[in-house]
Design a protein around this motif. Structure first.
Motif, PDB file in Angstrom:
ATOM      1  N   MET A   1      -8.094  -0.475  -4.211  1.00 32.21           N
ATOM      2  CA  MET A   1      -8.248  -0.518  -5.652  1.00 32.21           C
ATOM      3  C   MET A   1      -8.488   0.903  -6.176  1.00 32.21           C
ATOM      4  O   MET A   1      -9.313   1.637  -5.659  1.00 32.21           O
ATOM      5  CB  MET A   1      -9.418  -1.427  -6.019  1.00 32.21           C
ATOM      6  N   ARG A   2      -7.749   1.287  -7.177  1.00 34.50           N
ATOM      7  CA  ARG A   2      -7.898   2.613  -7.785  1.00 34.50           C
ATOM      8  C   ARG A   2      -9.137   2.641  -8.675  1.00 34.50           C
ATOM      9  O   ARG A   2      -9.596   1.607  -9.152  1.00 34.50           O
ATOM     10  CB  ARG A   2      -6.659   2.951  -8.613  1.00 34.50           C
ATOM     11  N   PRO A   3      -9.658   3.844  -8.927  1.00 32.29           N
ATOM     12  CA  PRO A   3     -10.850   3.950  -9.780  1.00 32.29           C
ATOM     13  C   PRO A   3     -10.607   3.386 -11.178  1.00 32.29           C
ATOM     14  O   PRO A   3      -9.481   3.407 -11.689  1.00 32.29           O
ATOM     15  CB  PRO A   3     -11.098   5.458  -9.852  1.00 32.29           C
ATOM     16  N   GLU A   4     -11.666   2.913 -11.789  1.00 33.00           N
ATOM     17  CA  GLU A   4     -11.586   2.412 -13.167  1.00 33.00           C
ATOM     18  C   GLU A   4     -11.068   3.522 -14.072  1.00 33.00           C
ATOM     19  O   GLU A   4     -11.490   4.672 -13.980  1.00 33.00           O
ATOM     20  CB  GLU A   4     -12.972   1.969 -13.634  1.00 33.00           C
ATOM     21  N   GLY A   5     -10.123   3.188 -14.933  1.00 34.78           N
ATOM     22  CA  GLY A   5      -9.517   4.155 -15.839  1.00 34.78           C
ATOM     23  C   GLY A   5      -8.270   4.815 -15.285  1.00 34.78           C
ATOM     24  O   GLY A   5      -7.594   5.569 -15.987  1.00 34.78           O
ATOM     25  N   TRP A   6      -7.933   4.547 -14.018  1.00 35.66           N
ATOM     26  CA  TRP A   6      -6.793   5.181 -13.350  1.00 35.66           C
ATOM     27  C   TRP A   6      -5.500   5.001 -14.139  1.00 35.66           C
ATOM     28  O   TRP A   6      -4.809   5.972 -14.441  1.00 35.66           O
ATOM     29  CB  TRP A   6      -6.664   4.595 -11.945  1.00 35.66           C
ATOM     30  N   THR A   7      -5.169   3.764 -14.463  1.00 34.48           N
ATOM     31  CA  THR A   7      -3.898   3.476 -15.126  1.00 34.48           C
ATOM     32  C   THR A   7      -3.821   4.133 -16.498  1.00 34.48           C
ATOM     33  O   THR A   7      -2.773   4.651 -16.879  1.00 34.48           O
ATOM     34  CB  THR A   7      -3.686   1.957 -15.239  1.00 34.48           C
ATOM     35  N   GLY A   8      -4.915   4.147 -17.219  1.00 36.05           N
ATOM     36  CA  GLY A   8      -4.931   4.780 -18.535  1.00 36.05           C
ATOM     37  C   GLY A   8      -4.644   6.273 -18.468  1.00 36.05           C
ATOM     38  O   GLY A   8      -4.047   6.837 -19.380  1.00 36.05           O
ATOM     39  N   ILE A   9      -5.067   6.912 -17.409  1.00 33.44           N
ATOM     40  CA  ILE A   9      -4.867   8.356 -17.258  1.00 33.44           C
ATOM     41  C   ILE A   9      -3.532   8.670 -16.588  1.00 33.44           C
ATOM     42  O   ILE A   9      -2.791   9.540 -17.020  1.00 33.44           O
ATOM     43  CB  ILE A   9      -6.009   8.979 -16.428  1.00 33.44           C
ATOM     44  N   PHE A  10      -3.236   7.954 -15.511  1.00 32.75           N
ATOM     45  CA  PHE A  10      -2.096   8.308 -14.674  1.00 32.75           C
ATOM     46  C   PHE A  10      -0.933   7.325 -14.765  1.00 32.75           C
ATOM     47  O   PHE A  10       0.056   7.468 -14.053  1.00 32.75           O
ATOM     48  CB  PHE A  10      -2.533   8.404 -13.213  1.00 32.75           C
ATOM     49  N   GLY A  11      -1.010   6.352 -15.652  1.00 31.87           N
ATOM     50  CA  GLY A  11       0.012   5.316 -15.757  1.00 31.87           C
ATOM     51  C   GLY A  11       1.412   5.832 -16.031  1.00 31.87           C
ATOM     52  O   GLY A  11       2.388   5.189 -15.678  1.00 31.87           O
ATOM     53  N   LYS A  12       1.516   6.985 -16.658  1.00 30.15           N
ATOM     54  CA  LYS A  12       2.834   7.553 -16.974  1.00 30.15           C
ATOM     55  C   LYS A  12       3.064   8.869 -16.241  1.00 30.15           C
ATOM     56  O   LYS A  12       3.673   9.790 -16.767  1.00 30.15           O
ATOM     57  CB  LYS A  12       2.962   7.748 -18.479  1.00 30.15           C
ATOM     58  N   ALA A  13       2.571   8.953 -15.028  1.00 31.89           N
ATOM     59  CA  ALA A  13       2.669  10.192 -14.246  1.00 31.89           C
ATOM     60  C   ALA A  13       4.039  10.392 -13.618  1.00 31.89           C
ATOM     61  O   ALA A  13       4.312  11.436 -13.046  1.00 31.89           O
ATOM     62  CB  ALA A  13       1.594  10.208 -13.162  1.00 31.89           C
ATOM     63  N   GLY A  14       4.900   9.397 -13.706  1.00 34.22           N
ATOM     64  CA  GLY A  14       6.252   9.523 -13.160  1.00 34.22           C
ATOM     65  C   GLY A  14       6.238   9.788 -11.664  1.00 34.22           C
ATOM     66  O   GLY A  14       5.491   9.152 -10.919  1.00 34.22           O
TER      67      GLY A  14
END
Length: 124
Positions: A1-14
């Motif tokens: 499981m990734r840290p909380e907030g991961w997707t919000g920060i890195f969701g569009k990292a390509g």
């Protein structure tokens, strides 16, 4: 499981998402008990021996435009026999990654040293 907030920060990292995920996997393998804190304003996640980034932080992952920084809060004092740490600040150092290396032993050694340094400095 990734840290909380991961997707919000890195969701569009390509294409850099794979680098970020490999970094998170490495950090969690070295320090499974690590405290992780997301910093959306800095597009980063900090990992350490507790929640206080400036005193308890050991390493961080930060998304830049074309690379990922694997950063070390006390990097200037860490052993770096491969000479991969960059930076000129009083304490901070980082490694710029555009892809995850096939052999990540040098990165693993740095992450291990960073957590050991924080535990020793804080008596934990």
């Amino acid at each position: 499981m990734r840290p909380e907030g991961w997707t919000g920060i890195f969701g569009k990292a390509g294409h850099l998402l794979a680098v970020l995920e490999a970094g998170d996997d490495l950090i969690r393998a070295v320090a499974p008990e690590a405290y992780a804190q997301a910093y959306p304003a800095y597009r980063s996640v900090s990992y350490g021996v507790g929640p206080k980034k400036n005193t308890e932080g050991a390493v961080y992952l930060a998304l830049q435009s074309n690379w990922v920084n694997l950063g070390f809060y006390q990097g200037a004092s860490l052993p770096d026999p491969c000479g991969i740490l960059k930076g000129t600040g009083k304490a901070l150092r980082h490694v710029k990654l555009t892809a995850w290396p096939e052999n990540d032993r040098a990165l693993r050694d740095l992450v291990e040293a960073a957590f050991a340094e924080r535990r020793e400095a804080l008596g934990r």
